[in-house]
Every structure is written in C-alpha cells, then in structure tokens.
Design an enzyme around this catalytic site. Structure first.
Site, PDB file in Angstrom:
ATOM      1  N   VAL A  24       7.919  -3.606   8.195  1.00 41.19           N
ATOM      2  CA  VAL A  24       6.857  -2.861   8.885  1.00 41.19           C
ATOM      3  C   VAL A  24       5.579  -2.817   8.053  1.00 41.19           C
ATOM      4  CG1 VAL A  24       6.210  -0.535   9.643  1.00 41.19           C
ATOM      5  CG2 VAL A  24       8.431  -1.449  10.269  1.00 41.19           C
ATOM      6  N   TYR A  25       4.460  -3.041   8.718  1.00 42.71           N
ATOM      7  CA  TYR A  25       3.146  -2.839   8.106  1.00 42.71           C
ATOM      8  C   TYR A  25       2.437  -1.700   8.836  1.00 42.71           C
ATOM      9  CZ  TYR A  25       3.421  -7.133   5.338  1.00 42.71           C
ATOM     10  OH  TYR A  25       3.771  -8.096   4.422  1.00 42.71           O
ATOM     11  N   GLU A  26       1.331  -1.286   8.241  1.00 39.71           N
ATOM     12  CA  GLU A  26       0.521  -0.157   8.727  1.00 39.71           C
ATOM     13  C   GLU A  26       0.459  -0.024  10.257  1.00 39.71           C
ATOM     14  OE1 GLU A  26      -1.414   2.344   7.169  1.00 39.71           O
ATOM     15  OE2 GLU A  26      -1.843   2.954   9.218  1.00 39.71           O
ATOM     16  N   LYS A  34      15.886 -10.711 -10.687  1.00 44.63           N
ATOM     17  CA  LYS A  34      17.100 -11.457 -10.334  1.00 44.63           C
ATOM     18  C   LYS A  34      17.641 -12.249 -11.525  1.00 44.63           C
ATOM     19  CE  LYS A  34      15.897 -11.479  -5.521  1.00 44.63           C
ATOM     20  NZ  LYS A  34      14.988 -12.051  -4.559  1.00 44.63           N
ATOM     21  N   GLY A  76      -7.826  20.185  19.392  1.00 44.72           N
ATOM     22  CA  GLY A  76      -7.517  21.617  19.397  1.00 44.72           C
ATOM     23  C   GLY A  76      -8.079  22.305  20.627  1.00 44.72           C
ATOM     24  N   GLY A  77      -8.150  23.623  20.550  1.00 40.16           N
ATOM     25  CA  GLY A  77      -8.588  24.403  21.703  1.00 40.16           C
ATOM     26  C   GLY A  77     -10.096  24.518  21.838  1.00 40.16           C
ATOM     27  N   GLN A 131       0.768  -1.245   0.000  1.00 40.34           N
ATOM     28  CA  GLN A 131       0.000   0.000   0.000  1.00 40.34           C
ATOM     29  C   GLN A 131       0.804   1.304   0.000  1.00 40.34           C
ATOM     30  OE1 GLN A 131      -3.414   2.344   2.596  1.00 40.34           O
ATOM     31  NE2 GLN A 131      -3.006   0.238   3.116  1.00 40.34           N
ATOM     32  N   ASP A 178       0.567   3.755   6.032  1.00 39.06           N
ATOM     33  CA  ASP A 178       0.827   3.411   4.628  1.00 39.06           C
ATOM     34  C   ASP A 178       0.520   4.573   3.696  1.00 39.06           C
ATOM     35  OD1 ASP A 178       1.769   0.869   4.949  1.00 39.06           O
ATOM     36  OD2 ASP A 178      -0.178  -0.095   4.748  1.00 39.06           O
ATOM     37  N   ARG A 220      20.060  -5.940  -2.938  1.00 34.97           N
ATOM     38  CA  ARG A 220      20.264  -7.355  -3.308  1.00 34.97           C
ATOM     39  C   ARG A 220      19.910  -7.616  -4.765  1.00 34.97           C
ATOM     40  NH1 ARG A 220      18.421  -8.067   2.011  1.00 34.97           N
ATOM     41  NH2 ARG A 220      16.275  -8.533   1.406  1.00 34.97           N
TER      42      ARG A 220
HETATM   43  N1  COA Z   1      11.588 -10.126  -9.432  1.00 34.95           N
HETATM   44  C1  COA Z   1      12.245 -10.918  -8.561  1.00 34.95           C
HETATM   45  N2  COA Z   1      12.197 -10.745  -7.239  1.00 34.95           N
HETATM   46  C2  COA Z   1      11.426  -9.717  -6.790  1.00 34.95           C
HETATM   47  C3  COA Z   1      10.708  -8.873  -7.635  1.00 34.95           C
HETATM   48  C4  COA Z   1      10.818  -9.100  -9.013  1.00 34.95           C
HETATM   49  N3  COA Z   1      10.184  -8.337  -9.899  1.00 34.95           N
HETATM   50  N4  COA Z   1      10.050  -7.980  -6.895  1.00 34.95           N
HETATM   51  C5  COA Z   1      10.335  -8.254  -5.618  1.00 34.95           C
HETATM   52  N5  COA Z   1      11.171  -9.310  -5.561  1.00 34.95           N
HETATM   53  C6  COA Z   1      11.767  -9.906  -4.374  1.00 34.95           C
HETATM   54  C7  COA Z   1      12.702  -8.954  -3.676  1.00 34.95           C
HETATM   55  O1  COA Z   1      13.945  -8.934  -4.333  1.00 34.95           O
HETATM   56  C8  COA Z   1      12.738  -9.553  -2.299  1.00 34.95           C
HETATM   57  O2  COA Z   1      13.610 -10.667  -2.291  1.00 34.95           O
HETATM   58  P1  COA Z   1      14.873 -10.852  -1.273  1.00 34.95           P
HETATM   59  O3  COA Z   1      14.360 -10.619   0.095  1.00 34.95           O
HETATM   60  O4  COA Z   1      15.294 -12.250  -1.532  1.00 34.95           O
HETATM   61  O5  COA Z   1      15.900  -9.871  -1.628  1.00 34.95           O
HETATM   62  C9  COA Z   1      11.319 -10.082  -2.140  1.00 34.95           C
HETATM   63  O6  COA Z   1      10.761 -10.170  -3.438  1.00 34.95           O
HETATM   64  C10 COA Z   1      10.282  -9.221  -1.455  1.00 34.95           C
HETATM   65  O7  COA Z   1      10.763  -8.344  -0.676  1.00 34.95           O
HETATM   66  P2  COA Z   1      10.093  -7.830   0.672  1.00 34.95           P
HETATM   67  O8  COA Z   1       9.982  -6.364   0.539  1.00 34.95           O
HETATM   68  O9  COA Z   1      10.922  -8.368   1.801  1.00 34.95           O
HETATM   69  O10 COA Z   1       8.612  -8.462   0.740  1.00 34.95           O
HETATM   70  P3  COA Z   1       7.822  -9.054   1.998  1.00 34.95           P
HETATM   71  O11 COA Z   1       6.498  -9.465   1.455  1.00 34.95           O
HETATM   72  O12 COA Z   1       8.582 -10.092   2.702  1.00 34.95           O
HETATM   73  O13 COA Z   1       7.659  -7.828   2.997  1.00 34.95           O
HETATM   74  C11 COA Z   1       6.912  -5.632   3.658  1.00 34.95           C
HETATM   75  C12 COA Z   1       6.639  -6.881   2.822  1.00 34.95           C
HETATM   76  C13 COA Z   1       5.859  -4.605   3.313  1.00 34.95           C
HETATM   77  C14 COA Z   1       6.814  -5.977   5.144  1.00 34.95           C
HETATM   78  C15 COA Z   1       8.331  -5.092   3.337  1.00 34.95           C
HETATM   79  O14 COA Z   1       8.427  -4.906   1.949  1.00 34.95           O
HETATM   80  C16 COA Z   1       8.653  -3.779   4.029  1.00 34.95           C
HETATM   81  O15 COA Z   1       8.926  -3.740   5.218  1.00 34.95           O
HETATM   82  N6  COA Z   1       8.652  -2.677   3.264  1.00 34.95           N
HETATM   83  C17 COA Z   1       9.025  -1.370   3.768  1.00 34.95           C
HETATM   84  C18 COA Z   1       7.952  -0.745   4.600  1.00 34.95           C
HETATM   85  C19 COA Z   1       6.641  -0.682   3.899  1.00 34.95           C
HETATM   86  O16 COA Z   1       6.493  -0.118   2.851  1.00 34.95           O
HETATM   87  N7  COA Z   1       5.623  -1.224   4.568  1.00 34.95           N
HETATM   88  C20 COA Z   1       4.240  -1.003   4.193  1.00 34.95           C
HETATM   89  C21 COA Z   1       3.760  -1.890   3.186  1.00 34.95           C
HETATM   90  S1  COA Z   1       2.131  -1.400   2.828  1.00 34.95           S
END
Ligand code: COA
Length: 475
Positions: free
Chosen positions: A184-186, A122, A294-295, A64, A215, A151
């Site tokens: 982190v999520y919302e 990748k 507020g006030g 989001q 978010d 990465r």
């Molecule tokens: N091709 C290949 N791999 C891809 C890709 C693509 N097009 N797009 C994403 N990926 C891979 C990434 O390289 C990553 O792999 P790695 O960990 O092996 O390097 C993986 O998919 C996904 O990454 P990640 O962001 O860790 O996803 P997640 O589902 O585990 O975590 C969140 C989700 C939201 C918790 C995390 O992304 C996060 O903390 N984001 C920052 C804060 C944020 O925006 N939070 C709010 C979300 S609404």
C-alpha cells in the site's frame, strides 16, 4: 602484533560495555525516588535532557510512513539507527532528485537526526549484526510489505526471545482481513480509509488530498503507539507488538465523515451546501467541496488578485456568535434582524447566496487584509497559504516548525522541524545521514565489535554492496 590487536580489541569491547553500563545507570533517576517516582529535576527547564533520551530505535523503515514516525522520535531525543541495504539504501534517497548525486529532499526531509548503518539483512553475518542490534535497542520500527520482516528471520518470536523488552512497531497498509497481504502507498490508503470518497466536489470524481494523511498520518499514530508501549513496559517489563494499518489511520482522521454517514439515517445533512441547493442525499456521505466539517458553515472565497494568483483565497467561517459583525463588515446590517438570516437554521438554505455576498466583499481585499480585519472581530478566517509563503514565513522559522539544516553533499535545505513542542525537551533537528555514514561507529560503539571484527565484517560483504566488496583498509 596479533596480541597487540587482541588487546586493543578487548579494550574497545570493554569501552563499549562500560558505555552500556553507563547508559543503564543513567536511566535511574538522579534524585532519590519517592514512592517510585523521581523527585522533580532541579535543572532549569530545557536542560534536563530530551523526552526520549536513553531510548534506542532500530529503524527498519523506508519511504514515508515509517520514516516520519522515527524522525519524530529522533527529534524527541531517541537514538535512531536506520538500517539500510548496502549500496542502495532507502529507495527515496534517489527518488525525485533535485541535486545530481545528492540525497533527494524526499529522503532528507524524512530522515533527519538519525544515524545510518548499512547491513545486508539476508547475509549470515548481517543477520548476526542485526541480532546484536536487537539486543541493544528498545524498539524496532518497520514498514516493509507484509511478511518481509519474517523472511529476514526477524519474526516476533525470534526478537522477543533475544530481547523480551523489545517493542516491535509496524505500519502495514491494512489490518488483518481480506487485504492484509497487499502493498500500500499513500493514495491507496486515502481511498481505502474513506478520505477520497468524501473529498472533492459533489459533481466531480473522488479526490486525494496533498497532506499525506496515509503515510505521515499513520507514522504519527505509530509514534503514539510506541511511546505508549514504552510507558507500559515500565510496569510490565516486557515489550509488545504495535501495529498501525494505514486504512485505520486514515479512517481515524476521517471520523467526522463516518459520523455523517450515521446521521444520514436521521435525515439530510443540513450543514452541507447540497441541502441548501435542494439536492437530495444518497446512501453514503457525499463529497462536500469546501464545506466545513463542523456545525459552523464555511467556504473558500476569492480575494483581491485571485485572477492571477492561484492562492489569493481565504477560508471564511460564518460562526454564529459573530454573525452580527459579519453582516456589518460586508455592508448587510439588515441581515442581523431579517428572519431569513438572523438565526443559523434560517441561513442554511441560503448559504450559497450568503457566501457569494461575503465574497463580493473579500474580493476587494487581499487575503491578509481580510485576515487582519476579521480577526479584530473574532471572525475565524484562514488565508490559503502557498508553500512559498510558508517557506518564507518568519514566525514558522522562529518556532522551529520550519528549520534550515546544512548537508555535506546538497548544501542547506529546509525541513519541517518538530510540530510537537515540549516545554522541557528542546527539539533535536539535524540533517539526514549519508548512506552508511555511521556503520563503523555503530558496529564499534553500540555493538562492541573490535577493529579486527569490523575489518572481517567489511570483507564479508554484509555491510557493502554485493558488487563492491570493501577494500580491507583496516585488515
Ligand atoms: N538488506 C537486504 N534486503 C533488504 C534490506 C536490507 N537491509 N532492506 C529491505 N530488504 C528487502 C526486504 O527483505 C524485502 O525483500 P523480500 O520481499 O524478498 O523479502 C525487500 O527489500 C523490500 O521489501 P518491500 O517492503 O516489499 O519493498 P517494496 O519497495 O516492494 O514495497 C511498499 C514498498 C511501501 C509498497 C511496501 O513496503 C509496503 O506495502 N509497506 C507497508 C505499507 C507502507 O508503509 N506503505 C507506505 C510507504 S510510504
């Protein structure tokens, strides 16, 4: 045959190159500039393009926070190219599905007006395509977990070397510090940003709010950062990194509570109803129920029908300048001169009783009747609108804040249009793309790949799901 194909592919590359040249030319002001500033457009308002025309975004966002940001930029006219993992895409496509086999509303309402390209980031060929995209775009936006972009090989150094003008904008959960590596999520952000500890009732647990301030709130902050960096780039000619931590974004929205934290040193927070109830304050800003921040004291009051309708309530503010009008309306004209009620400080210890008295009046009217009556007297009130009422509200449709768009697999759906209205930049609110809907179009028209190249890319597995290599129709 081979030569013919080569000629054809050269033509495509040439076409793409020409297009790029046209794009670069279009960036120059049409009218002669004076002191480096373009002359005002002679075109009628709303017909001089959109605010972000000519800005191309490499959108690596998911879930989001990031998608909110890039959707707004797309509404403003940017060409947003969403990069998704082949076969899977943004995980929200399949989350909270309401129509079998169709992209969820979770996805469609956060990814309107964008194009979708699938690339395995990748895969060696995928990396090559991404490098080309980096060269062709103005901004890269991402909200992966910390370290994920690096990465993939897309470090700041790599990107900056390929395209020194590129702005790299990221959402992370936390800024540098003890939690910087956390996912982190919302609601984590709402809690870590100070919103949850100050939301809810004093005698209950901390509460998260339904508005996605972690978010979508951070996505908004990031959008401002991106536009500012684009503006600075006009002077410096170089891109920069933009970082918005969700904790920081939530704190920014909860700043009045940090204000109150500091005020505590000077004594009790008199506008909090806890003060009127004689309950001492602790060391930190407390939860204040429905007190206004507020006030001007306020509270949520029942209206006619509250017994059966969970949204038959109104927010009522006892704004000082209209106190007399409130007293007359609720049948307490004597409060206008009574020293216990006439002045705002005198009312503070009696707020609970005052609001109970006002509620006895609001309970005799519907929330819309209260709204009509109070607004005639400039008394600020707000009906508690349900999502059903908002979805059906004609004025929100008329302003484009709620928009119905059509979708090839799920049919029409409602989305939130652009809440930011620009008088010379009409919003561009279109449906979300299907997974990879624009892959070939982008490869050819943005990146200049030939038909042969595209066929090879399809076979390589860089744009298709690993277990489903594409049939080489074009090969
Ligand atoms: N091709 C290949 N791999 C891809 C890709 C693509 N097009 N797009 C994403 N990926 C891979 C990434 O390289 C990553 O792999 P790695 O960990 O092996 O390097 C993986 O998919 C996904 O990454 P990640 O962001 O860790 O996803 P997640 O589902 O585990 O975590 C969140 C989700 C939201 C918790 C995390 O992304 C996060 O903390 N984001 C920052 C804060 C944020 O925006 N939070 C709010 C979300 S609404």
């Amino acid at each position: 045959m081979g030569t013919k194909k080569k000629a054809k592919s050269r033509a495509v590359v040439k076409k793409a190159t020409t297009k790029k040249v046209v794009k670069l030319k279009a960036k120059k002001p049409a009218a002669k500039a004076q002191n480096g500033v373009p002359r005002p457009s002679a075109k009628p308002w709303g017909q001089a393009g959109r605010a972000l025309d000519g800005v191309r975004i490499l959108d690596f966002t998911h879930v989001q926070s990031g998608p909110t940001c890039t959707q707004l930029l797309a509404y403003m006219g940017a060409d947003v190219i969403k990069v998704e993992r082949p076969g899977i895409g943004d995980i929200t496509r399949g989350q909270l599905r309401d129509v079998k086999g169709a992209d969820s509303l979770y996805f469609t309402m956060l990814n309107g007006s964008k194009r979708s390209i699938t690339i395995d980031s990748k895969h060696p060929k995928g990396k090559e395509i991404l490098d080309r995209l980096v060269k062709q775009c103005d901004v890269l936006v991402e909200n992966f977990a910390p370290g994920a972009l690096d990465r993939m090989g897309l470090t700041w150094e790599h990107i900056h070397k390929l395209n020194p003008r590129m702005i790299v904008a990221s959402v992370k959960g936390f800024g540098p510090g003890p939690y910087e590596d956390c996912k982190v999520y919302e609601n984590v952000a709402q809690c870590a940003g100070g919103a949850a500890s100050t939301t809810g009732f004093r005698d209950g647990p901390p509460l998260v709010t339904g508005a996605q301030i972690g978010d979508s709130g951070t996505g908004l902050h990031l959008g401002l950062g991106i536009v500012s960096a684009l503006y600075q780039r006009l002077r410096t000619g170089r891109g920069q990194r933009v970082l918005c931590a969700m904790q920081d974004g939530v704190l920014n929205l909860a700043r009045v509570k940090l204000r109150d934290q500091q005020r505590l040193k000077a004594g009790p927070l008199t506008e909090y109803s806890q003060y009127g109830e004689g309950i001492p304050f602790g060391a930190a800003t407390p939860r204040a129920g429905n007190d206004s921040g507020g006030g001007q004291p306020g509270w949520i009051l029942k209206c006619k029908g509250w017994e059966n309708d969970p949204d038959a309530y109104i927010y009522f503010i006892t704004q000082a300048p209209v106190w007399g009008a409130i007293c007359d309306l609720i049948g307490r004209p004597e409060w206008k001169t009574d020293p216990d009620y006439a002045a705002p400080p005198a009312r503070l210890p009696r707020l609970r009783m005052i609001f109970d008295t006002i509620e006895a009046w609001t309970k005799t009217k519907t929330k819309f009747e209260v709204m009509d009556i109070c607004n005639k007297h400039d008394i600020p009130v707000g009906p508690i609108l349900s999502m059903k009422e908002i979805a059906e509200e004609p004025s929100l449709r008329a302003t484009g804040t709620v928009v119905e768009v059509d979708h090839p697999t799920r049919g029409p759906y409602l989305t939130v249009g652009n809440p930011i209205k620009l008088s010379d930049s009409p919003p561009d609110v279109r449906r979300s793309p299907l997974l990879g809907e624009h892959t070939e179009e982008i490869l050819r028209k943005v990146l200049g790949y030939s038909e042969k190249d595209v066929a090879e890319i399809k076979l390589s597995g860089a744009i298709t799901a690993p277990d489903k290599p594409a049939k080489a129709e074009a090969a």
